[in-house]
Motif scaffolding. Structure first.
Motif, PDB file in Angstrom:
ATOM      1  N   PHE A  72     -11.970 -21.750   8.239  1.00 33.24           N
ATOM      2  CA  PHE A  72     -12.543 -20.397   8.257  1.00 33.24           C
ATOM      3  C   PHE A  72     -13.452 -20.191   9.464  1.00 33.24           C
ATOM      4  O   PHE A  72     -13.360 -19.183  10.167  1.00 33.24           O
ATOM      5  CB  PHE A  72     -13.309 -20.140   6.966  1.00 33.24           C
ATOM      6  CG  PHE A  72     -13.980 -18.799   6.914  1.00 33.24           C
ATOM      7  CD1 PHE A  72     -13.248 -17.646   6.693  1.00 33.24           C
ATOM      8  CD2 PHE A  72     -15.349 -18.683   7.100  1.00 33.24           C
ATOM      9  CE1 PHE A  72     -13.863 -16.402   6.650  1.00 33.24           C
ATOM     10  CE2 PHE A  72     -15.979 -17.454   7.062  1.00 33.24           C
ATOM     11  CZ  PHE A  72     -15.239 -16.304   6.829  1.00 33.24           C
ATOM     12  N   ASP A  75     -11.463 -20.457  12.818  1.00 32.90           N
ATOM     13  CA  ASP A  75     -10.709 -19.210  13.022  1.00 32.90           C
ATOM     14  C   ASP A  75     -11.625 -18.097  13.520  1.00 32.90           C
ATOM     15  O   ASP A  75     -11.276 -17.352  14.454  1.00 32.90           O
ATOM     16  CB  ASP A  75     -10.042 -18.767  11.715  1.00 32.90           C
ATOM     17  CG  ASP A  75      -8.896 -19.670  11.310  1.00 32.90           C
ATOM     18  OD1 ASP A  75      -8.361 -20.379  12.175  1.00 32.90           O
ATOM     19  OD2 ASP A  75      -8.527 -19.663  10.117  1.00 32.90           O
ATOM     20  N   THR A  76     -12.788 -17.990  12.904  1.00 29.82           N
ATOM     21  CA  THR A  76     -13.731 -16.945  13.296  1.00 29.82           C
ATOM     22  C   THR A  76     -14.196 -17.142  14.734  1.00 29.82           C
ATOM     23  O   THR A  76     -14.234 -16.183  15.527  1.00 29.82           O
ATOM     24  CB  THR A  76     -14.953 -16.941  12.353  1.00 29.82           C
ATOM     25  OG1 THR A  76     -14.508 -16.702  11.004  1.00 29.82           O
ATOM     26  CG2 THR A  76     -15.937 -15.861  12.752  1.00 29.82           C
ATOM     27  N   SER A  79     -11.349 -16.295  17.264  1.00 30.56           N
ATOM     28  CA  SER A  79     -11.084 -14.868  17.369  1.00 30.56           C
ATOM     29  C   SER A  79     -12.213 -14.137  18.083  1.00 30.56           C
ATOM     30  O   SER A  79     -11.972 -13.271  18.937  1.00 30.56           O
ATOM     31  CB  SER A  79     -10.882 -14.261  15.973  1.00 30.56           C
ATOM     32  OG  SER A  79      -9.688 -14.735  15.390  1.00 30.56           O
ATOM     33  N   LEU A 222      -8.298 -15.606  13.138  1.00 33.76           N
ATOM     34  CA  LEU A 222      -8.219 -14.851  11.895  1.00 33.76           C
ATOM     35  C   LEU A 222      -6.838 -14.242  11.689  1.00 33.76           C
ATOM     36  O   LEU A 222      -6.284 -14.269  10.586  1.00 33.76           O
ATOM     37  CB  LEU A 222      -9.294 -13.754  11.902  1.00 33.76           C
ATOM     38  CG  LEU A 222     -10.742 -14.263  11.978  1.00 33.76           C
ATOM     39  CD1 LEU A 222     -11.705 -13.099  12.169  1.00 33.76           C
ATOM     40  CD2 LEU A 222     -11.103 -15.053  10.729  1.00 33.76           C
ATOM     41  N   ARG A 225      -4.289 -16.972  10.745  1.00 32.25           N
ATOM     42  CA  ARG A 225      -4.389 -17.454   9.364  1.00 32.25           C
ATOM     43  C   ARG A 225      -3.769 -16.447   8.398  1.00 32.25           C
ATOM     44  O   ARG A 225      -3.080 -16.828   7.441  1.00 32.25           O
ATOM     45  CB  ARG A 225      -5.850 -17.693   9.006  1.00 32.25           C
ATOM     46  CG  ARG A 225      -6.066 -18.433   7.689  1.00 32.25           C
ATOM     47  CD  ARG A 225      -5.616 -19.872   7.772  1.00 32.25           C
ATOM     48  NE  ARG A 225      -6.266 -20.558   8.890  1.00 32.25           N
ATOM     49  CZ  ARG A 225      -5.979 -21.799   9.263  1.00 32.25           C
ATOM     50  NH1 ARG A 225      -5.045 -22.484   8.612  1.00 32.25           N
ATOM     51  NH2 ARG A 225      -6.607 -22.365  10.283  1.00 32.25           N
ATOM     52  N   TYR A 241     -10.048 -12.540   4.180  1.00 34.84           N
ATOM     53  CA  TYR A 241     -10.023 -12.519   5.643  1.00 34.84           C
ATOM     54  C   TYR A 241     -10.080 -11.083   6.162  1.00 34.84           C
ATOM     55  O   TYR A 241     -10.778 -10.796   7.148  1.00 34.84           O
ATOM     56  CB  TYR A 241      -8.770 -13.229   6.160  1.00 34.84           C
ATOM     57  CG  TYR A 241      -9.003 -14.663   6.558  1.00 34.84           C
ATOM     58  CD1 TYR A 241      -9.434 -15.602   5.614  1.00 34.84           C
ATOM     59  CD2 TYR A 241      -8.816 -15.100   7.857  1.00 34.84           C
ATOM     60  CE1 TYR A 241      -9.657 -16.915   5.969  1.00 34.84           C
ATOM     61  CE2 TYR A 241      -9.037 -16.412   8.222  1.00 34.84           C
ATOM     62  CZ  TYR A 241      -9.462 -17.318   7.285  1.00 34.84           C
ATOM     63  OH  TYR A 241      -9.692 -18.627   7.638  1.00 34.84           O
ATOM     64  N   TRP A 244     -13.558  -9.918   5.783  1.00 30.90           N
ATOM     65  CA  TRP A 244     -14.420 -10.553   6.769  1.00 30.90           C
ATOM     66  C   TRP A 244     -14.280  -9.885   8.138  1.00 30.90           C
ATOM     67  O   TRP A 244     -15.273  -9.645   8.840  1.00 30.90           O
ATOM     68  CB  TRP A 244     -14.080 -12.034   6.849  1.00 30.90           C
ATOM     69  CG  TRP A 244     -14.843 -12.829   7.867  1.00 30.90           C
ATOM     70  CD1 TRP A 244     -14.329 -13.552   8.899  1.00 30.90           C
ATOM     71  CD2 TRP A 244     -16.264 -13.036   7.921  1.00 30.90           C
ATOM     72  NE1 TRP A 244     -15.318 -14.172   9.603  1.00 30.90           N
ATOM     73  CE2 TRP A 244     -16.529 -13.878   9.022  1.00 30.90           C
ATOM     74  CE3 TRP A 244     -17.329 -12.584   7.153  1.00 30.90           C
ATOM     75  CZ2 TRP A 244     -17.811 -14.278   9.382  1.00 30.90           C
ATOM     76  CZ3 TRP A 244     -18.618 -12.976   7.508  1.00 30.90           C
ATOM     77  CH2 TRP A 244     -18.847 -13.807   8.596  1.00 30.90           C
ATOM     78  N   ILE A 245     -13.051  -9.566   8.516  1.00 32.65           N
ATOM     79  CA  ILE A 245     -12.822  -8.856   9.775  1.00 32.65           C
ATOM     80  C   ILE A 245     -13.498  -7.492   9.752  1.00 32.65           C
ATOM     81  O   ILE A 245     -14.134  -7.070  10.732  1.00 32.65           O
ATOM     82  CB  ILE A 245     -11.309  -8.706  10.042  1.00 32.65           C
ATOM     83  CG1 ILE A 245     -10.685 -10.068  10.326  1.00 32.65           C
ATOM     84  CG2 ILE A 245     -11.043  -7.753  11.206  1.00 32.65           C
ATOM     85  CD1 ILE A 245      -9.168 -10.042  10.413  1.00 32.65           C
TER      86      ILE A 245
END
Length: 270
Positions: A72, A75-76, A79, A222, A225, A241, A244-245
């Motif tokens: 997680f 990925d964040t 991105s 992100l 995933r 996700y 979160w975005i």
């Protein structure tokens, strides 16, 4: 009786009214999720919050057996790095092109039509070309974001530059300023707060190009995933996700607005 068109809610009521749609959407989701899971415990379309929490705990706090990273957060970070680089490049190019085409008629006559045509090209259609030219690495993803939002920022900066009263340019020349001094000392300070506003408006498109690039060719991020787990219908990962975005985009918008107010407190209309 007061007409609805004349009713303006008070501050507290306005907050509650703004919160109401979110509460209703949440209630609709919870009810439908509970009904579907009661009928079929293996249903994946509307996972329970507990399922999403378990999945996010696994991705955020348990290291990957393959890489040792926490998926997680890695990925964040990936991105945000791509998005930050793409937006920064687009802001710099857009500011330069916009101010020059808006302030210098000879450059505007030469490049403004080209800028208009470029802005009409769908950036996602250029993605295969970028992959061919730059490969599947980071450059192509950053380039897509920059190419996608630079024309918008540039055209907005051009328009904002032309809105500056011509009298200011005349006064500056009367005081002995040359072209570069007018650009740097007269025009640039006035368009900088507009640049931040333009970046805020272009962030939505920037996220779109980022997710598209990561979905097609990436090993983290992100967007990567989300499209990786879709084949397993893992909505317990996809929905958090997406949320979160959305939260990140919201926080960035607020941060840019606060930055604009702090750096250029005079730009607000009285």
């Amino acid at each position: 009786m007061k007409k609805l068109i004349n009713y303006s809610p008070k501050r507290g009521n306005g907050f509650l009214l703004g919160l109401l749609p979110f509460v209703l959407l949440l209630a609709v989701y919870l009810i439908n999720s509970e009904l579907r899971l009661a009928e079929n415990p293996d249903d994946k379309l509307l996972p329970a919050f507990s399922q999403m929490a378990d999945s996010m705990h696994r991705l955020a706090f348990e290291p990957s057996k393959r890489s040792g990273d926490y998926p997680f957060w890695s990925d964040t970070l990936s991105s945000l790095t791509r998005l930050g680089m793409g937006v920064a490049i687009a802001a710099l190019l857009g500011l330069t092109m916009g101010v020059l085409t808006g302030a210098l008629p000879v450059i505007g006559a030469s490049f403004s039509p080209l800028l208009t045509v470029i802005s009409l090209v769908p950036p996602l259609a250029l993605l295969p070309i970028l992959f061919i030219v730059f490969g599947l690495g980071e450059v192509s993803k950053v380039a897509l974001i920059a190419i996608g939002i630079t024309p918008f920022i540039a055209r907005d900066m051009e328009r904002r530059t032309r809105e500056i009263p011509h009298e200011q340019l005349v006064k500056a020349q009367t005081l002995g300023a040359n072209t570069s001094q007018i650009l740097v000392r007269v025009l640039l300070p006035q368009v900088m707060p507009k640049l931040i506003d333009s970046v805020r408006l272009s962030l939505g498109a920037g996220w779109l190009f980022l997710i598209a690039a990561e979905a097609i060719a990436a090993t983290d991020g992100l967007g990567y995933r989300i499209f990786l787990v879709r084949r397993y219908m893992s909505m317990d990962v996809i929905l958090p996700y997406v949320a979160w975005i959305t939260l990140l985009a919201f926080l960035f918008d607020i941060a840019l607005a606060k930055l604009n107010d702090r750096l250029f407190p005079w730009h607000k209309e009285v």
